[in-house]
Design a protein around this motif. Structure first.
Motif, PDB file in Angstrom:
ATOM      1  N   CYS A 300       6.241   0.225  -1.475  1.00 45.80           N
ATOM      2  CA  CYS A 300       4.836   0.236  -1.915  1.00 45.80           C
ATOM      3  C   CYS A 300       4.015  -0.693  -1.014  1.00 45.80           C
ATOM      4  O   CYS A 300       4.552  -1.666  -0.472  1.00 45.80           O
ATOM      5  CB  CYS A 300       4.705  -0.310  -3.323  1.00 45.80           C
ATOM      6  SG  CYS A 300       5.672   0.555  -4.539  1.00 45.80           S
ATOM      7  N   GLY A 301       2.734  -0.416  -0.951  1.00 46.98           N
ATOM      8  CA  GLY A 301       1.782  -1.326  -0.301  1.00 46.98           C
ATOM      9  C   GLY A 301       2.181  -1.693   1.117  1.00 46.98           C
ATOM     10  O   GLY A 301       2.529  -0.840   1.943  1.00 46.98           O
ATOM     11  N   THR A 302       2.138  -2.983   1.383  1.00 53.52           N
ATOM     12  CA  THR A 302       2.457  -3.477   2.719  1.00 53.52           C
ATOM     13  C   THR A 302       3.877  -3.086   3.144  1.00 53.52           C
ATOM     14  O   THR A 302       4.120  -2.752   4.307  1.00 53.52           O
ATOM     15  CB  THR A 302       2.278  -5.012   2.730  1.00 53.52           C
ATOM     16  OG1 THR A 302       0.876  -5.281   2.668  1.00 53.52           O
ATOM     17  CG2 THR A 302       2.846  -5.648   3.972  1.00 53.52           C
ATOM     18  N   SER A 303       4.801  -3.119   2.203  1.00 55.66           N
ATOM     19  CA  SER A 303       6.185  -2.763   2.536  1.00 55.66           C
ATOM     20  C   SER A 303       6.277  -1.283   2.930  1.00 55.66           C
ATOM     21  O   SER A 303       7.116  -0.896   3.747  1.00 55.66           O
ATOM     22  CB  SER A 303       7.108  -3.038   1.356  1.00 55.66           C
ATOM     23  OG  SER A 303       7.089  -4.401   1.052  1.00 55.66           O
ATOM     24  N   SER A 347      11.107  -4.203   0.072  1.00 55.39           N
ATOM     25  CA  SER A 347      10.293  -4.936  -0.905  1.00 55.39           C
ATOM     26  C   SER A 347      10.377  -6.428  -0.641  1.00 55.39           C
ATOM     27  O   SER A 347      11.474  -6.990  -0.621  1.00 55.39           O
ATOM     28  CB  SER A 347      10.805  -4.627  -2.312  1.00 55.39           C
ATOM     29  OG  SER A 347      10.179  -5.460  -3.259  1.00 55.39           O
ATOM     30  N   GLN A 348       9.246  -7.064  -0.433  1.00 52.00           N
ATOM     31  CA  GLN A 348       9.237  -8.511  -0.260  1.00 52.00           C
ATOM     32  C   GLN A 348       9.890  -9.174  -1.467  1.00 52.00           C
ATOM     33  O   GLN A 348      10.819  -9.958  -1.340  1.00 52.00           O
ATOM     34  CB  GLN A 348       7.793  -8.990  -0.088  1.00 52.00           C
ATOM     35  CG  GLN A 348       7.595 -10.469   0.224  1.00 52.00           C
ATOM     36  CD  GLN A 348       7.816 -11.437  -0.920  1.00 52.00           C
ATOM     37  OE1 GLN A 348       8.551 -12.428  -0.757  1.00 52.00           O
ATOM     38  NE2 GLN A 348       7.247 -11.179  -2.066  1.00 52.00           N
ATOM     39  N   SER A 349       9.379  -8.854  -2.655  1.00 50.78           N
ATOM     40  CA  SER A 349       9.810  -9.545  -3.877  1.00 50.78           C
ATOM     41  C   SER A 349      11.172  -9.094  -4.362  1.00 50.78           C
ATOM     42  O   SER A 349      11.862  -9.813  -5.063  1.00 50.78           O
ATOM     43  CB  SER A 349       8.798  -9.268  -4.981  1.00 50.78           C
ATOM     44  OG  SER A 349       8.737  -7.870  -5.230  1.00 50.78           O
ATOM     45  N   THR A 352       9.579  -5.133  -7.321  1.00 53.12           N
ATOM     46  CA  THR A 352       8.545  -4.138  -7.598  1.00 53.12           C
ATOM     47  C   THR A 352       9.130  -2.980  -8.409  1.00 53.12           C
ATOM     48  O   THR A 352      10.094  -2.335  -7.979  1.00 53.12           O
ATOM     49  CB  THR A 352       7.962  -3.639  -6.261  1.00 53.12           C
ATOM     50  OG1 THR A 352       7.442  -4.766  -5.592  1.00 53.12           O
ATOM     51  CG2 THR A 352       6.884  -2.605  -6.466  1.00 53.12           C
ATOM     52  N   VAL A 398      -1.087 -13.745  -2.188  1.00 54.13           N
ATOM     53  CA  VAL A 398      -0.918 -12.379  -2.704  1.00 54.13           C
ATOM     54  C   VAL A 398      -0.929 -11.361  -1.554  1.00 54.13           C
ATOM     55  O   VAL A 398      -0.201 -10.377  -1.571  1.00 54.13           O
ATOM     56  CB  VAL A 398      -2.002 -12.068  -3.765  1.00 54.13           C
ATOM     57  CG1 VAL A 398      -2.104 -10.588  -4.045  1.00 54.13           C
ATOM     58  CG2 VAL A 398      -1.665 -12.810  -5.056  1.00 54.13           C
ATOM     59  N   ALA A 399      -1.758 -11.623  -0.554  1.00 52.53           N
ATOM     60  CA  ALA A 399      -1.784 -10.717   0.600  1.00 52.53           C
ATOM     61  C   ALA A 399      -0.570 -11.001   1.482  1.00 52.53           C
ATOM     62  O   ALA A 399      -0.395 -12.099   2.000  1.00 52.53           O
ATOM     63  CB  ALA A 399      -3.069 -10.926   1.386  1.00 52.53           C
ATOM     64  N   SER A 400       0.240 -10.003   1.628  1.00 49.02           N
ATOM     65  CA  SER A 400       1.497 -10.163   2.352  1.00 49.02           C
ATOM     66  C   SER A 400       1.266 -10.252   3.862  1.00 49.02           C
ATOM     67  O   SER A 400       0.557  -9.425   4.429  1.00 49.02           O
ATOM     68  CB  SER A 400       2.353  -8.939   2.024  1.00 49.02           C
ATOM     69  OG  SER A 400       3.677  -9.199   2.276  1.00 49.02           O
ATOM     70  N   LEU A 484      -5.801  -2.583   4.471  1.00 47.50           N
ATOM     71  CA  LEU A 484      -5.350  -3.094   3.164  1.00 47.50           C
ATOM     72  C   LEU A 484      -5.614  -4.598   3.060  1.00 47.50           C
ATOM     73  O   LEU A 484      -6.085  -5.094   2.027  1.00 47.50           O
ATOM     74  CB  LEU A 484      -3.857  -2.797   2.968  1.00 47.50           C
ATOM     75  CG  LEU A 484      -3.236  -3.342   1.676  1.00 47.50           C
ATOM     76  CD1 LEU A 484      -3.834  -2.681   0.441  1.00 47.50           C
ATOM     77  CD2 LEU A 484      -1.722  -3.151   1.659  1.00 47.50           C
ATOM     78  N   LYS A 485      -5.311  -5.318   4.137  1.00 41.59           N
ATOM     79  CA  LYS A 485      -5.544  -6.776   4.100  1.00 41.59           C
ATOM     80  C   LYS A 485      -7.011  -7.060   3.813  1.00 41.59           C
ATOM     81  O   LYS A 485      -7.335  -7.902   2.994  1.00 41.59           O
ATOM     82  CB  LYS A 485      -5.162  -7.447   5.438  1.00 41.59           C
ATOM     83  CG  LYS A 485      -3.713  -7.573   5.756  1.00 41.59           C
ATOM     84  CD  LYS A 485      -2.931  -8.545   4.902  1.00 41.59           C
ATOM     85  CE  LYS A 485      -2.411  -7.940   3.649  1.00 41.59           C
ATOM     86  NZ  LYS A 485      -1.143  -7.288   3.597  1.00 41.59           N
ATOM     87  N   GLU A 488      -8.054  -6.071   0.075  1.00 39.76           N
ATOM     88  CA  GLU A 488      -7.513  -6.820  -1.061  1.00 39.76           C
ATOM     89  C   GLU A 488      -8.044  -8.240  -1.155  1.00 39.76           C
ATOM     90  O   GLU A 488      -8.168  -8.767  -2.259  1.00 39.76           O
ATOM     91  CB  GLU A 488      -5.983  -6.762  -1.152  1.00 39.76           C
ATOM     92  CG  GLU A 488      -5.205  -7.446  -0.089  1.00 39.76           C
ATOM     93  CD  GLU A 488      -3.686  -7.299  -0.299  1.00 39.76           C
ATOM     94  OE1 GLU A 488      -3.226  -7.102  -1.428  1.00 39.76           O
ATOM     95  OE2 GLU A 488      -2.970  -7.397   0.706  1.00 39.76           O
ATOM     96  N   VAL A 607       4.632  -6.872  -8.668  1.00 39.88           N
ATOM     97  CA  VAL A 607       4.131  -5.826  -9.564  1.00 39.88           C
ATOM     98  C   VAL A 607       5.311  -5.204 -10.307  1.00 39.88           C
ATOM     99  O   VAL A 607       5.962  -4.289  -9.807  1.00 39.88           O
ATOM    100  CB  VAL A 607       3.331  -4.774  -8.770  1.00 39.88           C
ATOM    101  CG1 VAL A 607       2.705  -3.760  -9.728  1.00 39.88           C
ATOM    102  CG2 VAL A 607       2.238  -5.451  -7.966  1.00 39.88           C
TER     103      VAL A 607
HETATM  104  C1  AGP Z   1       0.341  -6.694   0.068  1.00 41.61           C
HETATM  105  O1  AGP Z   1      -0.609  -7.483   0.668  1.00 41.61           O
HETATM  106  C2  AGP Z   1       0.172  -6.385  -1.311  1.00 41.61           C
HETATM  107  N1  AGP Z   1      -0.247  -7.442  -2.106  1.00 41.61           N
HETATM  108  C3  AGP Z   1       1.057  -5.327  -1.950  1.00 41.61           C
HETATM  109  O2  AGP Z   1       0.643  -4.130  -1.388  1.00 41.61           O
HETATM  110  C4  AGP Z   1       2.602  -5.432  -1.825  1.00 41.61           C
HETATM  111  O3  AGP Z   1       2.989  -5.247  -0.509  1.00 41.61           O
HETATM  112  C5  AGP Z   1       3.242  -4.383  -2.744  1.00 41.61           C
HETATM  113  O4  AGP Z   1       2.891  -4.659  -4.072  1.00 41.61           O
HETATM  114  C6  AGP Z   1       4.731  -4.307  -2.608  1.00 41.61           C
HETATM  115  O5  AGP Z   1       5.357  -5.501  -2.946  1.00 41.61           O
HETATM  116  P1  AGP Z   1       6.852  -5.778  -2.565  1.00 41.61           P
HETATM  117  O6  AGP Z   1       6.970  -5.791  -1.092  1.00 41.61           O
HETATM  118  O7  AGP Z   1       7.163  -7.115  -3.197  1.00 41.61           O
HETATM  119  O8  AGP Z   1       7.665  -4.676  -3.170  1.00 41.61           O
END
Ligand code: AGP
Length: 610
Positions: A300-303, A347-349, A352, A398-400, A484-485, A488, A607
């Motif tokens: 999702c998103g940045t990933s 996924s960073q986190s 998600t 929050v912005a990756s 996106l950056k 957001e 998220v």
């Molecule tokens: C990135 O700047 C965002 N805040 C968002 O798009 C994020 O990358 C997305 O929610 C996915 O998160 P994740 O990498 O932790 O799965």
């Protein structure tokens, strides 16, 4: 998406631990916050709508004393962002904080209402407090009542609870939401995430689904939901506590942008040989790639944007077809997956919900699974057959930013690895590719020197209401990510497009009020084609910000309003460089507008709702 925290011990002031820990969890949600501390056998609860600073002001007036407490920072799901919906929720002497969703809360609420319990909030969490209180009224001790209540709850959650009746323990559980417990000397902690406890201790236990942890001052016991003892490994965290501080920067985002050279080195560290051109991944067994005919990346998103670039890398180096799916769409379209498919969750986190569910869906359909994530032992990491940790360190903004560039580096190394495994690249080629990768930190250092120039540029452009970002080839997802950056953190409407698509619609938007960021590093075919787009934009009086590694090229002289000069670099690593000035541009435009860069409205870092 909320953050929860608990402390028991006499080594520090409970309220200080809770407030410091919550400040490090605020990235998970910042609609409201609250704490409960047991003082002289009685819970004192403080809550506030809005940022943690508001809660701080309240607490400063009547700071509670006590040796145990729980805290919460909220991202609203059930019930609006208000003081009454802020956690902890209380019933009698029971106080509860919760991250997640209680799916059967309506049934439970109706049952409890019939028994005479009054509800003061619109949350699903309040049922947990009443449920535990009700079960203790039936004669169960705190521990048994908590376990019996946890058994009745359906959904995904991490919960921490304290009781005035037994003011010597904090009880916690998790199901599908993250929770760690951490051991100190005569003190113990629990938290949704590692940064919250980093200033205090380093030995953590990652709880598993269904675990119940009972924290006392000098012990941590873990049982299953029926009270049977379970053993969990204690792991030592090697993150520096400073890595979760702002270190003199005004915002975490800026600090994290500037950390990228170091973060990227950490992603690469110990994973390659410059002599043999080989790549190694410590948590991936090569047999995972046996018979893999295609790859599906889920994110999702940045990933997701990182995965689009990963596709280019893997298809080029390893000649394996890669599809990239928006994770939230994947499960609802009957995807074609078989045992020769490798699903990569990015996924960073690592938490998600959409990505996690998509990964499980792929697994169920027979795919082998790999994850690229930044968070050790996160759900996505644990659910995958193999994992590549990006080692970017905690990302709080929050912005990756650094999570994105380190994901790109992880993909780049995976592409080399697969290229060698599938014999699509030679030893000589992979040695050169690794050399190219090793130049990235230095190239980013050079790019970061653009900071002041981009700050000036932002001053000229922050009043525009729309932006268009265009890129080609491997840099076309950089247009998505740049846009996106900007949206957001600055709330300016921005669109990213593959430059070739401009003439199929977006060109209608172009006039003198539309700044267009053209991403055109290098001098290859993508660059030549973008020159065509430049002419089309100019003919319609669009304002052009041109990102290039050749600012003196005759074709652009007099045709662009602003130039962002990035260092020349090999094409396949160019997105890792091109994104940096666009992160800076978004940051400086947001600070010119005075928006909340690290905690933009409506967003949360993690998220965990679909
Ligand atoms: C990135 O700047 C965002 N805040 C968002 O798009 C994020 O990358 C997305 O929610 C996915 O998160 P994740 O990498 O932790 O799965």
């Amino acid at each position: 998406m909320c953050g929860i925290l608990g402390y028991i011990g006499d080594q520090r002031k409970t309220v200080d631990v809770l407030m410091k820990g919550l400040s490090r969890l605020e990235y998970r949600g910042y609609d409201s916050s609250g704490i409960a501390v047991i003082e002289d056998g009685k819970s004192r609860v403080f809550k506030s709508k809005g940022k943690l600073s508001k809660l701080k002001t309240k607490i400063n007036k009547h700071s509670p004393k006590g040796t145990l407490g729980i805290g919460h920072t909220r991202w609203a799901t059930h019930g609006d962002a208000s003081q009454k919906n802020a956690h902890p929720h209380i019933s009698g002497g029971t106080s509860v904080v919760h991250n997640g969703i209680v799916e059967n809360y309506l049934d439970l609420k109706n049952e409890l209402k019939k028994k005479g319990y009054k509800f003061y909030s619109d949350t699903d969490t309040e049922v947990i407090a009443h449920l535990i209180e009700d079960l203790s009224e039936d004669g169960l001790d705190f521990e048994d009542a908590a376990r019996a209540a946890f058994k009745k709850i359906e959904g995904s959650f991490a919960i921490a609870v304290i009781s005035d009746k037994e003011p010597d323990k904090v009880i916690a559980t998790r199901r599908f939401s993250p929770l760690i417990v951490a051991k100190g000397d005569n003190e113990n902690y629990l938290a949704s995430d590692v940064p919250a406890i980093l200033p205090f201790c380093k030995d953590v236990i990652y709880l598993e689904d269904g675990d119940v942890a009972i924290l006392e001052k000098d012990s941590i016991r873990i049982t299953d939901i029926d009270g049977n003892k379970v053993k969990r490994k204690v792991q030592s965290i090697n993150w520096d506590p400073i890595s979760a501080e702002k270190c003199g920067y005004r915002h975490y985002m800026m600090k994290e942008i500037f950390e990228q050279p170091r973060a990227i080195l950490d992603t690469m560290r110990g994973r390659f040989s410059e002599e043999t051109g080989e790549v190694f991944f410590e948590d991936v067994d090569p047999s995972l790639f046996k018979n893999v005919k295609r790859i599906v990346a889920l994110a999702c998103g940045t990933s997701y944007h990182a995965s689009l670039i990963g596709k280019y890398m893997i298809e080029k180096f390893a000649k394996i077809s890669v599809e990239v799916d928006i994770a939230s769409e994947f499960r609802y379209r009957k995807p074609i997956i078989d045992k020769n498919t490798l699903a990569i969750a990015v996924s960073q986190s690592g938490e998600t919900a959409d990505t996690s569910e998509a990964l499980l869906e792929a697994k169920e359909r027979g795919a082998k699974t790999l994850s690229i994530t930044n968070v050790m032992m996160s759900k996505i990491a644990r659910d995958s057959d193999g994992v590549i940790y990006t080692h970017a360190g905690p990302e709080i903004g929050v912005a990756s930013t650094k999570a994105f560039t380190t994901q790109l580096v992880a993909f780049y190394f995976l592409a080399i690895y697969l290229g060698r495994l599938k014999k699509q690249i030679t030893k000589k080629e992979s040695i050169q590719m690794i050399k190219d990768a090793l130049s990235i930190p230095q190239l980013i250092e050079i790019t970061l020197k653009l900071d002041n120039q981009i700050k000036d540029l932002a001053k000229e452009f922050f009043t525009y209401r729309n932006f268009l970002y265009l890129g080609r080839g491997i840099n076309h997802p950089i247009a998505f990510e740049g846009a996106l950056k900007l949206k957001e953190i600055s709330y300016i409407h921005a669109e990213g497009y593959a430059a070739g698509e401009m003439k199929h619609g977006p060109i209608a938007l172009i006039d003198e009020n539309m700044p267009i960021v053209l991403i055109a590093p290098g001098d290859g075919i993508a660059y030549k084609k973008i020159l065509g787009n430049l002419q089309e934009v100019r003919a319609r009086k669009g304002k052009v910000i041109f990102l290039t590694s050749d600012p003196h090229a005759p074709e652009i002289q007099g045709n662009v309003d602003k130039i962002i000069e990035v260092p020349d670099c090999p094409y396949m690593v160019s997105p890792i460089i091109s994104i940096v000035p666009l992160q800076l541009l978004a940051y400086h435009i947001a600070t010119c507008k005075g928006t909340d860069v690290d905690q933009p409205r409506n967003l949360a870092k993690v998220v965990t709702v679909e």
